[in-house]
Design a protein around this motif. Structure first.
Motif, PDB file in Angstrom:
ATOM      1  N   ASN A   1      80.885  99.195  -3.845  1.00 14.85           N
ATOM      2  CA  ASN A   1      81.992  99.473  -4.750  1.00 14.85           C
ATOM      3  C   ASN A   1      83.290  98.787  -4.332  1.00 14.85           C
ATOM      4  OD1 ASN A   1      80.306 101.081  -6.227  1.00 14.85           O
ATOM      5  ND2 ASN A   1      80.945 102.964  -5.205  1.00 14.85           N
ATOM      6  N   GLN A   2      83.322  98.168  -3.168  1.00 15.74           N
ATOM      7  CA  GLN A   2      84.532  97.503  -2.691  1.00 15.74           C
ATOM      8  C   GLN A   2      84.255  96.027  -2.445  1.00 15.74           C
ATOM      9  OE1 GLN A   2      85.851  99.778   0.682  1.00 15.74           O
ATOM     10  NE2 GLN A   2      86.953 101.192  -0.623  1.00 15.74           N
ATOM     11  N   PRO A   3      84.286  95.210  -3.517  1.00 14.26           N
ATOM     12  CA  PRO A   3      83.988  93.793  -3.347  1.00 14.26           C
ATOM     13  C   PRO A   3      85.154  92.985  -2.768  1.00 14.26           C
ATOM     14  CG  PRO A   3      84.520  94.226  -5.616  1.00 14.26           C
ATOM     15  CD  PRO A   3      84.541  95.555  -4.898  1.00 14.26           C
ATOM     16  N   LEU A   4      86.288  93.638  -2.471  1.00  8.59           N
ATOM     17  CA  LEU A   4      87.449  92.947  -1.924  1.00  8.59           C
ATOM     18  C   LEU A   4      87.605  93.254  -0.446  1.00  8.59           C
ATOM     19  CD1 LEU A   4      90.068  93.706  -4.711  1.00  8.59           C
ATOM     20  CD2 LEU A   4      88.718  91.637  -4.437  1.00  8.59           C
ATOM     21  N   TRP A   5      88.111  92.285   0.286  1.00 14.13           N
ATOM     22  CA  TRP A   5      88.436  92.544   1.680  1.00 14.13           C
ATOM     23  C   TRP A   5      89.657  91.735   2.085  1.00 14.13           C
ATOM     24  CZ3 TRP A   5      84.416  89.326   0.399  1.00 14.13           C
ATOM     25  CH2 TRP A   5      84.409  88.059   0.953  1.00 14.13           C
ATOM     26  N   ARG A   6      90.342  92.228   3.099  1.00 14.21           N
ATOM     27  CA  ARG A   6      91.554  91.605   3.632  1.00 14.21           C
ATOM     28  C   ARG A   6      91.195  90.914   4.945  1.00 14.21           C
ATOM     29  NH1 ARG A   6      95.018  96.182   5.082  1.00 14.21           N
ATOM     30  NH2 ARG A   6      93.447  96.391   6.673  1.00 14.21           N
ATOM     31  N   GLU A   7      91.841  89.784   5.170  1.00 14.29           N
ATOM     32  CA  GLU A   7      91.645  89.070   6.426  1.00 14.29           C
ATOM     33  C   GLU A   7      93.016  88.709   6.983  1.00 14.29           C
ATOM     34  OE1 GLU A   7      89.059  85.290   8.125  1.00 14.29           O
ATOM     35  OE2 GLU A   7      89.037  85.737   6.000  1.00 14.29           O
TER      36      GLU A   7
ATOM     37  N   ALA B   1      99.979  85.972   8.739  1.00 17.24           N
ATOM     38  CA  ALA B   1      99.499  85.677   7.399  1.00 17.24           C
ATOM     39  C   ALA B   1      98.323  86.595   7.097  1.00 17.24           C
ATOM     40  CB  ALA B   1      99.073  84.215   7.281  1.00 17.24           C
ATOM     41  N   TRP B   2      98.052  86.800   5.818  1.00 21.07           N
ATOM     42  CA  TRP B   2      96.907  87.590   5.403  1.00 21.07           C
ATOM     43  C   TRP B   2      96.375  87.013   4.100  1.00 21.07           C
ATOM     44  CZ3 TRP B   2      97.366  89.879   0.639  1.00 21.07           C
ATOM     45  CH2 TRP B   2      98.662  90.080   0.154  1.00 21.07           C
ATOM     46  N   SER B   3      95.119  87.305   3.834  1.00 20.71           N
ATOM     47  CA  SER B   3      94.523  86.882   2.578  1.00 20.71           C
ATOM     48  C   SER B   3      93.640  87.995   2.050  1.00 20.71           C
ATOM     49  CB  SER B   3      93.726  85.583   2.756  1.00 20.71           C
ATOM     50  OG  SER B   3      92.789  85.698   3.800  1.00 20.71           O
ATOM     51  N   LEU B   4      93.522  88.021   0.743  1.00 20.72           N
ATOM     52  CA  LEU B   4      92.673  88.984   0.048  1.00 20.72           C
ATOM     53  C   LEU B   4      91.539  88.192  -0.572  1.00 20.72           C
ATOM     54  CD1 LEU B   4      92.273  91.920  -0.900  1.00 20.72           C
ATOM     55  CD2 LEU B   4      93.617  91.320  -2.921  1.00 20.72           C
ATOM     56  N   HIS B   5      90.310  88.610  -0.293  1.00 16.00           N
ATOM     57  CA  HIS B   5      89.124  87.871  -0.731  1.00 16.00           C
ATOM     58  C   HIS B   5      88.281  88.701  -1.685  1.00 16.00           C
ATOM     59  CE1 HIS B   5      89.453  84.721   2.458  1.00 16.00           C
ATOM     60  NE2 HIS B   5      90.216  85.665   2.972  1.00 16.00           N
ATOM     61  N   ASP B   6      87.604  87.995  -2.589  1.00 15.35           N
ATOM     62  CA  ASP B   6      86.663  88.603  -3.521  1.00 15.35           C
ATOM     63  C   ASP B   6      85.287  88.032  -3.211  1.00 15.35           C
ATOM     64  OD1 ASP B   6      86.178  90.021  -6.286  1.00 15.35           O
ATOM     65  OD2 ASP B   6      85.196  88.061  -6.419  1.00 15.35           O
ATOM     66  N   ALA B   7      84.268  88.867  -3.262  1.00 18.12           N
ATOM     67  CA  ALA B   7      82.921  88.435  -2.900  1.00 18.12           C
ATOM     68  C   ALA B   7      82.407  87.306  -3.788  1.00 18.12           C
ATOM     69  CB  ALA B   7      81.961  89.627  -2.949  1.00 18.12           C
ATOM     70  N   SER B   8      82.825  87.254  -5.054  1.00 21.94           N
ATOM     71  CA  SER B   8      82.304  86.224  -5.953  1.00 21.94           C
ATOM     72  C   SER B   8      83.236  85.025  -6.127  1.00 21.94           C
ATOM     73  CB  SER B   8      81.987  86.830  -7.324  1.00 21.94           C
ATOM     74  OG  SER B   8      83.154  87.361  -7.897  1.00 21.94           O
TER      75      SER B   8
ATOM     76  N   GLY C   1      85.978  84.211  -3.910  1.00 22.19           N
ATOM     77  CA  GLY C   1      86.505  83.700  -2.649  1.00 22.19           C
ATOM     78  C   GLY C   1      87.911  84.226  -2.442  1.00 22.19           C
ATOM     79  N   PRO C   2      88.764  83.486  -1.721  1.00 17.35           N
ATOM     80  CA  PRO C   2      90.124  83.981  -1.487  1.00 17.35           C
ATOM     81  C   PRO C   2      90.912  84.047  -2.794  1.00 17.35           C
ATOM     82  CG  PRO C   2      89.826  81.793  -0.515  1.00 17.35           C
ATOM     83  CD  PRO C   2      88.509  82.210  -1.052  1.00 17.35           C
ATOM     84  N   LEU C   3      91.618  85.162  -2.983  1.00 16.46           N
ATOM     85  CA  LEU C   3      92.412  85.381  -4.193  1.00 16.46           C
ATOM     86  C   LEU C   3      93.898  85.161  -3.948  1.00 16.46           C
ATOM     87  CD1 LEU C   3      90.756  88.708  -5.393  1.00 16.46           C
ATOM     88  CD2 LEU C   3      90.252  86.378  -6.188  1.00 16.46           C
ATOM     89  N   ILE C   4      94.373  85.662  -2.815  1.00 18.75           N
ATOM     90  CA  ILE C   4      95.799  85.622  -2.479  1.00 18.75           C
ATOM     91  C   ILE C   4      95.933  85.270  -1.008  1.00 18.75           C
ATOM     92  CG2 ILE C   4      97.906  87.001  -2.261  1.00 18.75           C
ATOM     93  CD1 ILE C   4      96.877  88.755  -4.522  1.00 18.75           C
TER      94      ILE C   4
END
Length: 153
Positions: free
Chosen positions: A19-25, A44-51, A53-56
């Motif tokens: 249910n959580q396809p997003l993750w922070r790095e 720095a940080w990035s927010l990623h989506d499983a499908s 890739g990096p979003l922000i």
């Protein structure tokens, strides 16, 4: 989605599942290598989506010297949404420009925010049929078109 209460995960990012396809790095000048030392002046940080890739990606430089940050690869390309090192009036453009380099140079005491191009291109938002029937008349301001990330007031 993002839990600020949890410390960074040793060994790298936690990948999205179920249910959580997003993750922070978290990052430093190098990807996946944040400097958590008390004397560090950049992060720095990035927010990623499983499908997708990096979003922000967001980089912050509190140091008195410029710093060069590595960027995660975004196949569809990045758009520069905010760059506080650019003179006022141009630091928050109405139409974000493509960002092509694989690194982000941050001037002293500045912040840069990059957004994946697909996020800014998805501007159609469906209006539920019930909402259309309830209003009966066309609203000012563009109807059912909106931006996912709105930079306009």
């Amino acid at each position: 989605m993002l839990n600020q209460e949890l410390p960074p995960t040793p060994g790298g990012p936690v990948r999205g599942t179920g249910n959580q396809p997003l993750w922070r790095e978290w990052h430093g000048l190098e990807l996946g290598k944040p400097d958590w030392a008390s004397w560090s002046h950049c992060l720095a940080w990035s927010l990623h989506d499983a499908s997708i890739g990096p979003l922000i990606w967001c980089g912050m430089n509190a140091y008195y010297q410029p710093m060069q940050f590595a960027l995660p690869a975004q196949p569809a390309g990045w758009r520069r949404v905010i760059d506080t090192a650019i003179p006022g009036g141009h630091d928050l453009p109405a139409t974000p420009e493509p960002w092509l380099p694989s690194t982000a140079p941050l001037e002293s005491r500045s912040l840069m925010l990059l957004v994946a191009a697909p996020l800014l291109e998805k501007t159609q938002v469906e209006t539920p049929p019930r909402a259309k029937a309830a209003t009966g008349k066309k609203k000012a301001g563009g109807g059912n078109r909106t931006r996912i990330i709105s930079l306009e007031g």
